[in-house]
Each structure stands twice: as structure tokens, then as C-alpha cells.
Motif scaffolding. Structure first.
Motif, PDB file in Angstrom:
ATOM      1  N   MET A   1       0.844  -1.197   0.000  1.00 48.92           N
ATOM      2  CA  MET A   1       0.000   0.000   0.000  1.00 48.92           C
ATOM      3  C   MET A   1       0.885   1.256   0.000  1.00 48.92           C
ATOM      4  O   MET A   1       1.696   1.454   0.898  1.00 48.92           O
ATOM      5  CB  MET A   1      -0.905   0.009   1.243  1.00 48.92           C
ATOM      6  CG  MET A   1      -1.771   1.253   1.378  1.00 48.92           C
ATOM      7  SD  MET A   1      -2.836   1.201   2.829  1.00 48.92           S
ATOM      8  CE  MET A   1      -1.634   1.446   4.155  1.00 48.92           C
ATOM      9  N   VAL A   3       1.544   5.088   0.557  1.00 54.04           N
ATOM     10  CA  VAL A   3       0.984   6.135   1.406  1.00 54.04           C
ATOM     11  C   VAL A   3       1.614   7.473   1.042  1.00 54.04           C
ATOM     12  O   VAL A   3       2.840   7.614   1.031  1.00 54.04           O
ATOM     13  CB  VAL A   3       1.233   5.828   2.902  1.00 54.04           C
ATOM     14  CG1 VAL A   3       0.651   6.936   3.771  1.00 54.04           C
ATOM     15  CG2 VAL A   3       0.641   4.480   3.286  1.00 54.04           C
ATOM     16  N   SER A   5       2.863  11.015   1.758  1.00 53.33           N
ATOM     17  CA  SER A   5       3.335  11.698   2.966  1.00 53.33           C
ATOM     18  C   SER A   5       3.846  13.108   2.682  1.00 53.33           C
ATOM     19  O   SER A   5       4.278  13.807   3.596  1.00 53.33           O
ATOM     20  CB  SER A   5       4.459  10.883   3.626  1.00 53.33           C
ATOM     21  OG  SER A   5       5.545  10.699   2.727  1.00 53.33           O
ATOM     22  N   CYS A  54      -6.869   7.879   6.012  1.00 53.24           N
ATOM     23  CA  CYS A  54      -5.661   8.007   6.841  1.00 53.24           C
ATOM     24  C   CYS A  54      -5.022   6.623   6.991  1.00 53.24           C
ATOM     25  O   CYS A  54      -5.723   5.637   7.256  1.00 53.24           O
ATOM     26  CB  CYS A  54      -6.048   8.571   8.202  1.00 53.24           C
ATOM     27  SG  CYS A  54      -4.666   8.782   9.321  1.00 53.24           S
ATOM     28  N   ASP A  55      -3.715   6.531   6.823  1.00 54.38           N
ATOM     29  CA  ASP A  55      -3.056   5.219   6.740  1.00 54.38           C
ATOM     30  C   ASP A  55      -3.164   4.374   7.997  1.00 54.38           C
ATOM     31  O   ASP A  55      -3.076   3.156   7.933  1.00 54.38           O
ATOM     32  CB  ASP A  55      -1.578   5.385   6.356  1.00 54.38           C
ATOM     33  CG  ASP A  55      -0.773   6.093   7.431  1.00 54.38           C
ATOM     34  OD1 ASP A  55      -1.342   6.943   8.135  1.00 54.38           O
ATOM     35  OD2 ASP A  55       0.429   5.814   7.558  1.00 54.38           O
ATOM     36  N   ASN A  56      -3.384   4.991   9.169  1.00 55.57           N
ATOM     37  CA  ASN A  56      -3.465   4.186  10.393  1.00 55.57           C
ATOM     38  C   ASN A  56      -4.896   3.887  10.836  1.00 55.57           C
ATOM     39  O   ASN A  56      -5.112   3.263  11.867  1.00 55.57           O
ATOM     40  CB  ASN A  56      -2.702   4.867  11.543  1.00 55.57           C
ATOM     41  CG  ASN A  56      -3.291   6.225  11.910  1.00 55.57           C
ATOM     42  OD1 ASN A  56      -4.339   6.611  11.397  1.00 55.57           O
ATOM     43  ND2 ASN A  56      -2.605   6.947  12.784  1.00 55.57           N
ATOM     44  N   TYR A  78      -4.371   6.533   0.121  1.00 57.32           N
ATOM     45  CA  TYR A  78      -3.960   6.524   1.530  1.00 57.32           C
ATOM     46  C   TYR A  78      -2.953   7.633   1.770  1.00 57.32           C
ATOM     47  O   TYR A  78      -2.017   7.832   0.990  1.00 57.32           O
ATOM     48  CB  TYR A  78      -3.364   5.162   1.904  1.00 57.32           C
ATOM     49  CG  TYR A  78      -4.410   4.070   1.979  1.00 57.32           C
ATOM     50  CD1 TYR A  78      -5.022   3.761   3.180  1.00 57.32           C
ATOM     51  CD2 TYR A  78      -4.801   3.373   0.834  1.00 57.32           C
ATOM     52  CE1 TYR A  78      -5.997   2.778   3.253  1.00 57.32           C
ATOM     53  CE2 TYR A  78      -5.772   2.389   0.889  1.00 57.32           C
ATOM     54  CZ  TYR A  78      -6.364   2.092   2.108  1.00 57.32           C
ATOM     55  OH  TYR A  78      -7.331   1.125   2.182  1.00 57.32           O
ATOM     56  N   THR A  80      -0.852  10.023   5.117  1.00 55.41           N
ATOM     57  CA  THR A  80      -0.501  10.045   6.544  1.00 55.41           C
ATOM     58  C   THR A  80      -1.495  10.927   7.297  1.00 55.41           C
ATOM     59  O   THR A  80      -2.217  11.740   6.704  1.00 55.41           O
ATOM     60  CB  THR A  80       0.914  10.601   6.756  1.00 55.41           C
ATOM     61  OG1 THR A  80       0.952  11.956   6.291  1.00 55.41           O
ATOM     62  CG2 THR A  80       1.956   9.771   6.025  1.00 55.41           C
TER      63      THR A  80
END
Length: 263
Positions: A1, A3, A5, A54-56, A78, A80
Motif C-alpha cells: 500500500m 501512502v 506523505s 488516513c493510513d493508520n 492513503y 498520513t
């Protein structure tokens, strides 16, 4: 995946630009935020261009798993947490937003409905969003808005609609007077609210009527009042002379509901 940033990413820049009306108009897109609105967009089969996550969030369980399964069917991007905050228009983002294509490409008025609501220079985004939500609540699927009305795709307006933005066709009128005269040619009567009348809201029959809601400070402009077929006011027993625009709209539209139920 993968992400994202970097705040210099072109997609990130595009989303941030959509906070401005001129870019929303140029791209015919707007932003929605939060779990509920994204879920409604999917259920209403809105024109979802991208979903930003959001990635988390997937690991934290903030977004329900069943919704994660649904959004996986779309073009998901995705980012951060810090990048999502720069894209967001709220203080505490839920970790998900989406880019939606606007649904007002067809500006033809549907004359098959009992009533039509028209907004004459409503300015407050909260009022505008609440009015759209109220229009949706009584089963209408269109609204006329003047050129001077606040942007219906403003993030605050979109949040205030609570999903109604996906179900209401917003017909933007360059010349609201000309459009209202056209509705009269199609056998609709024009009704405006005015303090300069003795006619009560409860004295008229809500059938084939265009209800014009005026500006918060100045009411319905004079040129519109001059072509109105009927003028009404909401009876009030206290000392307050006028009501909030969205409150007044709710009272008027639910008198229409009462009459429809009585029939």
C-alpha cells in the motif's frame, strides 16, 4: 500500500484547492468528510471520484470494517495523518474524506412536484445546509438558488445537509427573477414571505406553489415581491418580528406536509 506523505504531492494539492469555490466550480467536484457522509455517498450511489483514508485508520478500527470493505471498491488514496489534517476542514477529522462529482449538470426544473423551494440570496452556510436537509425531509428532490446565494458545496453547507446534498438537485439560477417567471408560465404560483401583509401562512393552499425564502437580513428582494402571486407571514405572538431563515423554512414546509396529510 502506497501512502502519500508529502504536502507537495499533486493529488494533495488538488484536494486542498477544492476548499475554494472557484476550484470546486472549475472541477465540478466537492469534498465530503467523515464516516457518516462517506457511507451515505456510497449508499446513494454518488459520483465518488476518490476516497482518501488516513493510513493508520484501518488498523485502529476507527472506520468500521464493513465500510472499509465498501470503500475498497473505489479509487482509494492513503495518506498520513498529518497530510489528511491539511486536507481536512474540521478540527478533529475522522480519518476519511471523499471527492464527489457534482450532481447539478442537468438544470431542468421538474414541474411534477407539488411545491418548489427557491432561495433568494441566503448567505449563512449553516442556514443553507439546514434548508437543504429540510427540503429533503419532506420528499422534494430539487431546489432553486439565486446567484447571490452561498455556495451549496461549501464544506460547512455539505456537513449541515447530513447527506441531503446527494439527493437534492441544486439548480443554480443566473437570473432568479427570470427563472421564477418561467415557473409562473408553468402554472405555479409564486409565494413570498413578507411582513407587509395580513395573510397568514395558514391561509393558503400549498398546491403548485413556488416558496421563495429571502436573505437573512433583507428578506425577499423587492423585484421578486413585485411579481409574487401571494404574500404570507408566519403568525407570532411574541415581540420578535422575524425568524431565522432555516427555522422559517421549516415552519412553512411543514404546513405543506400537514395539508398533504390532511388530504
Amino acid at each position: 500500500m502506497q501512502v502519500i506523505s508529502s504536502k507537495d504531492n499533486e493529488f494533495v494539492k488538488h484536494v486542498k484547492k477544492l476548499k475554494e469555490k472557484k476550484y470546486r466550480d472549475l472541477n465540478k467536484e466537492f469534498i465530503i468528510e467523515g464516516i457518516k457522509l462517506v457511507k451515505e455517498a456510497i449508499e446513494e450511489k454518488a459520483d465518488i471520484k476518490h476516497i482518501v483514508v488516513c493510513d493508520n485508520c484501518e488498523d485502529s478500527g476507527v472506520i468500521p470494517k464493513n465500510l472499509m470493505y465498501e470503500i475498497a471498491k473505489y479509487d482509494c488514496v492513503y495518506v498520513t495523518e498529518n497530510i489528511l489534517k491539511t486536507m481536512s476542514d474540521v478540527n478533529a477529522p475522522q480519518g476519511i474524506l471523499a471527492i464527489i462529482g457534482r450532481n447539478n449538470q442537468e438544470n431542468k426544473i421538474d414541474y411534477n412536484q407539488d411545491i418548489i423551494v427557491a432561495l433568494d440570496d441566503i448567505q449563512d452556510p449553516g442556514n443553507l445546509g439546514t434548508i437543504l436537509r429540510t427540503v429533503d425531509s419532506i420528499g422534494l428532490n430539487q431546489i432553486l438558488v439565486s446567484k447571490g446565494t452561498a455556495d451549496c458545496y461549501n464544506p460547512k453547507v455539505v456537513r449541515s445537509t447530513m447527506g441531503a446534498i446527494f439527493r437534492i438537485k441544486i439548480i443554480e439560477c443566473d437570473d432568479i427573477e427570470k427563472t421564477l417567471k418561467e415557473t409562473q408560465k408553468n402554472n405555479f404560483k409564486l409565494v413570498v414571505s413578507s411582513l407587509q401583509t395580513k395573510n397568514s401562512l395558514y391561509d393558503i393552499n400549498f398546491d403548485k406553489k413556488v416558496i421563495v425564502i429571502g436573505n437573512e437580513a433583507n428578506g425577499v428582494e423587492q423585484r421578486i415581491q413585485d411579481i409574487a402571486d401571494e404574500k404570507i407571514k408566519i403568525p407570532m405572538f411574541g415581540k420578535t418580528e422575524s425568524l431565522n431563515a432555516s427555522v422559517a423554512t421549516g415552519i412553512i414546509l411543514y404546513e405543506y406536509v400537514r395539508q398533504k396529510i390532511a388530504k
